[in-house]
Design a protein around this motif. Structure first.
Motif, PDB file in Angstrom:
ATOM      1  N   TYR A   1       0.835  -1.212   0.000  1.00 28.16           N
ATOM      2  CA  TYR A   1       0.000   0.000   0.000  1.00 28.16           C
ATOM      3  C   TYR A   1       0.864   1.253   0.000  1.00 28.16           C
ATOM      4  N   PHE A   2       1.944   1.218   0.772  1.00 25.04           N
ATOM      5  CA  PHE A   2       2.846   2.377   0.847  1.00 25.04           C
ATOM      6  C   PHE A   2       3.451   2.673  -0.531  1.00 25.04           C
ATOM      7  N   ILE A   3       3.918   1.607  -1.187  1.00 26.13           N
ATOM      8  CA  ILE A   3       4.561   1.771  -2.504  1.00 26.13           C
ATOM      9  C   ILE A   3       3.546   2.262  -3.541  1.00 26.13           C
ATOM     10  N   GLN A   4       2.339   1.689  -3.510  1.00 25.45           N
ATOM     11  CA  GLN A   4       1.309   2.103  -4.480  1.00 25.45           C
ATOM     12  C   GLN A   4       1.013   3.595  -4.326  1.00 25.45           C
ATOM     13  N   LYS A   5       0.904   4.031  -3.062  1.00 31.47           N
ATOM     14  CA  LYS A   5       0.603   5.445  -2.789  1.00 31.47           C
ATOM     15  C   LYS A   5       1.746   6.349  -3.278  1.00 31.47           C
ATOM     16  N   GLN A   6       2.969   5.962  -2.948  1.00 33.18           N
ATOM     17  CA  GLN A   6       4.115   6.787  -3.338  1.00 33.18           C
ATOM     18  C   GLN A   6       4.290   6.841  -4.853  1.00 33.18           C
ATOM     19  N   LEU A   7       4.020   5.714  -5.518  1.00 36.59           N
ATOM     20  CA  LEU A   7       4.169   5.681  -6.985  1.00 36.59           C
ATOM     21  C   LEU A   7       3.136   6.569  -7.665  1.00 36.59           C
ATOM     22  N   SER A   8       1.944   6.727  -7.010  1.00 42.68           N
ATOM     23  CA  SER A   8       0.920   7.585  -7.604  1.00 42.68           C
ATOM     24  C   SER A   8       1.348   9.058  -7.517  1.00 42.68           C
ATOM     25  N   ILE A   9       2.217   9.359  -6.567  1.00 43.20           N
ATOM     26  CA  ILE A   9       2.734  10.736  -6.432  1.00 43.20           C
ATOM     27  C   ILE A   9       3.971  10.922  -7.321  1.00 43.20           C
ATOM     28  N   ASP A  10       4.875   9.917  -7.270  1.00 44.81           N
ATOM     29  CA  ASP A  10       6.120   9.994  -8.036  1.00 44.81           C
ATOM     30  C   ASP A  10       6.426   8.621  -8.648  1.00 44.81           C
ATOM     31  N   PRO A  11       6.232   8.464  -9.956  1.00 42.73           N
ATOM     32  CA  PRO A  11       6.437   7.150 -10.592  1.00 42.73           C
ATOM     33  C   PRO A  11       7.872   6.618 -10.447  1.00 42.73           C
ATOM     34  N   GLU A  12       8.794   7.497 -10.093  1.00 39.38           N
ATOM     35  CA  GLU A  12      10.183   7.027  -9.940  1.00 39.38           C
ATOM     36  C   GLU A  12      10.564   6.793  -8.483  1.00 39.38           C
ATOM     37  N   PHE A  13       9.530   6.722  -7.626  1.00 39.05           N
ATOM     38  CA  PHE A  13       9.798   6.627  -6.181  1.00 39.05           C
ATOM     39  C   PHE A  13      10.706   5.440  -5.825  1.00 39.05           C
ATOM     40  N   ILE A  14      10.428   4.268  -6.428  1.00 42.62           N
ATOM     41  CA  ILE A  14      11.232   3.075  -6.077  1.00 42.62           C
ATOM     42  C   ILE A  14      12.684   3.277  -6.496  1.00 42.62           C
ATOM     43  N   ASP A  15      12.867   3.707  -7.748  1.00 42.19           N
ATOM     44  CA  ASP A  15      14.246   3.892  -8.244  1.00 42.19           C
ATOM     45  C   ASP A  15      15.025   4.869  -7.379  1.00 42.19           C
ATOM     46  N   LYS A  16      14.362   5.925  -6.970  1.00 46.10           N
ATOM     47  CA  LYS A  16      15.063   6.965  -6.194  1.00 46.10           C
ATOM     48  C   LYS A  16      15.387   6.508  -4.777  1.00 46.10           C
ATOM     49  N   ASN A  17      14.586   5.560  -4.265  1.00 40.62           N
ATOM     50  CA  ASN A  17      14.724   5.220  -2.836  1.00 40.62           C
ATOM     51  C   ASN A  17      15.021   3.746  -2.577  1.00 40.62           C
ATOM     52  N   LEU A  18      15.458   3.023  -3.610  1.00 43.27           N
ATOM     53  CA  LEU A  18      15.559   1.559  -3.483  1.00 43.27           C
ATOM     54  C   LEU A  18      16.425   1.103  -2.296  1.00 43.27           C
ATOM     55  N   ALA A  19      17.581   1.704  -2.138  1.00 42.33           N
ATOM     56  CA  ALA A  19      18.473   1.256  -1.055  1.00 42.33           C
ATOM     57  C   ALA A  19      17.835   1.489   0.318  1.00 42.33           C
ATOM     58  N   ASP A  20      17.206   2.676   0.494  1.00 42.77           N
ATOM     59  CA  ASP A  20      16.561   2.964   1.787  1.00 42.77           C
ATOM     60  C   ASP A  20      15.355   2.044   2.018  1.00 42.77           C
ATOM     61  N   LEU A  21      14.614   1.758   0.942  1.00 46.01           N
ATOM     62  CA  LEU A  21      13.461   0.843   1.074  1.00 46.01           C
ATOM     63  C   LEU A  21      13.949  -0.544   1.503  1.00 46.01           C
ATOM     64  N   CYS A  22      14.991  -1.045   0.834  1.00 47.52           N
ATOM     65  CA  CYS A  22      15.519  -2.376   1.162  1.00 47.52           C
ATOM     66  C   CYS A  22      16.037  -2.407   2.597  1.00 47.52           C
TER      67      CYS A  22
END
Ligand code: KG4
Ligand code: ZN
Length: 343
Positions: A225-246
């Motif tokens: 749910y967190f990722i879906q919400k963030q991607l709706s705001i910024d489609p590059e959210f995962i790429d920009k934050n991958l290390a911190d997310l992991c």
């Protein structure tokens, strides 16, 4: 007295085809063939796994015997995983083990995969200088299919004190990795990325059940749910934050595991602690437990990497203890899919 006791061991419960040869419990060879075929599907495809086992099993056994420099006629027994695991995959290993032993006229030994993960703590290629846990000790077994805290009374007498009620820890790593767009198996990739990230950047829930049981499905949903919400705001959210997310996900899973392990150690008054299973390869879990052990005076035991994820060396060690107890099986031995106790 010095007669060798060579055991051939077979592991085929999931997506690794492995064969090992041991002499009196000492590992002489441990050959593991992984299966790349599942990567494209984001998880293990059971039918493809069985077919790959069929292709791999003979070359893997052949290589293990060659590496160990042991002739098949010198084997004393064949040990094999009879469950829990994928039924089709198990059938390949059990059928091979039974027919190979029948042809050689030697006994077969059934091995429970979860018991074997724990006895990986006794797997060694060395004769001397290896320290083993003293009984009773606690083992946190964390794999792709299971998460358990086990009180180990003896090599073959084990008591499950707590376990996951839904996803296993490895499954949580893999499913969350999939949400983050990483290929299967995602656990090792999250581990690798986490090294460069900030574990405190994102806060995910640690599910705390009463007793010593675990639950990881809430974490997976929270991340989704967190990722879906963030991607709706910024489609590059995962790429920009991958290390911190992991790093944040790994931190949350490690916390969930360590909290319960501490509770178990305190309530049982046990200071010899082991970890086993694929997730015990995780660097975050290892370093967190090493720090905890230092502070609490625990003696911590972690298997070498090659004996953490699925391997036949652990089957060989378990097989040897059963051999000493003469716990042989018969040709009507059948595999089982679900864990129903340490037998
Ligand atoms: O014990 P195992 O090889 O197979 C089962 O019996 O399930 O465990 C496989 C699991 C997978 O979920 C994989 O992602 C996880 O272990 N794993 C890791 C790491 N290495 C393997 N998880 C986190 N960090 C790792 N370094
Ligand atoms: Zn396993």
């Amino acid at each position: 007295m010095n007669k060798p006791c060579y055991i051939l061991a077979i592991e085929s419960s999931c997506d690794e085809t492995s064969a090992a040869v041991s002499n009196k419990g000492k590992i002489l060879a441990n050959v593991i063939a992984g299966q790349k075929v599942h990567e494209a599907y984001g998880g293990v495809v059971p039918e493809l796994a069985s077919r790959a086992h069929q292709q791999n099993i003979i070359p893997v056994v052949d290589q293990a015997l060659k590496e160990a420099n042991v002739a098949k006629n010198d084997l004393q027994a064949v040990a094999f995983t009879n469950g829990p695991g994928l039924m089709g995959s198990l059938l390949v290993g059990t059928s091979f083990a039974k027919s190979f032993a029948l042809a050689l006229g030697i006994p077969i030994i059934e091995v429970n995969h979860m018991q074997a993960h724990i006895l990986a703590l006794f797997a060694s290629r060395e004769d001397e200088g290896v320290e083993y846990p003293e009984f009773p000790f606690l083992c946190l077994t964390v794999s792709g299919g299971h998460t358990q805290i086990v009180k180990v009374h003896d090599h073959l007498e084990m008591e499950v004190l707590g376990q996951t009620l839904d996803d296993a820890a490895g499954e949580a790593f893999d499913k969350i990795a999939k949400i983050l767009g990483l290929p299967y198996p995602g656990g090792p990739l999250i581990d690798k990325m986490a090294v460069k990230g900030d574990p405190a950047r994102f806060k995910f829930p640690v599910t705390r059940l009463s007793g010593l049981n675990f639950s990881f499905s809430g974490l997976k949903t929270a991340v989704l749910y967190f990722i879906q919400k963030q991607l709706s705001i910024d489609p590059e959210f995962i790429d920009k934050n991958l290390a911190d997310l992991c790093a944040s996900v790994q931190h949350t899973i490690v916390e969930s595991l360590v909290i319960k392990l501490i509770e178990a150690a305190e309530s049982e008054g046990i200071e010899h602690i082991g970890i086993a299973g694929g997730v015990s390869a995780n660097s975050g879990l290892r370093s967190r437990l090493q720090a905890e052990a230092k502070g609490r005076g625990w003696k911590l035991f972690i298997p070498p990497f090659e004996f953490c994820t699925d391997n036949a060396a652990m089957i060989a060690v378990t097989g040897y203890y059963k051999y000493l107890n003469k716990q042989f099986s018969t040709q009507d031995s059948a595999p089982f899919a679900r864990f129903s106790g340490m037998k």
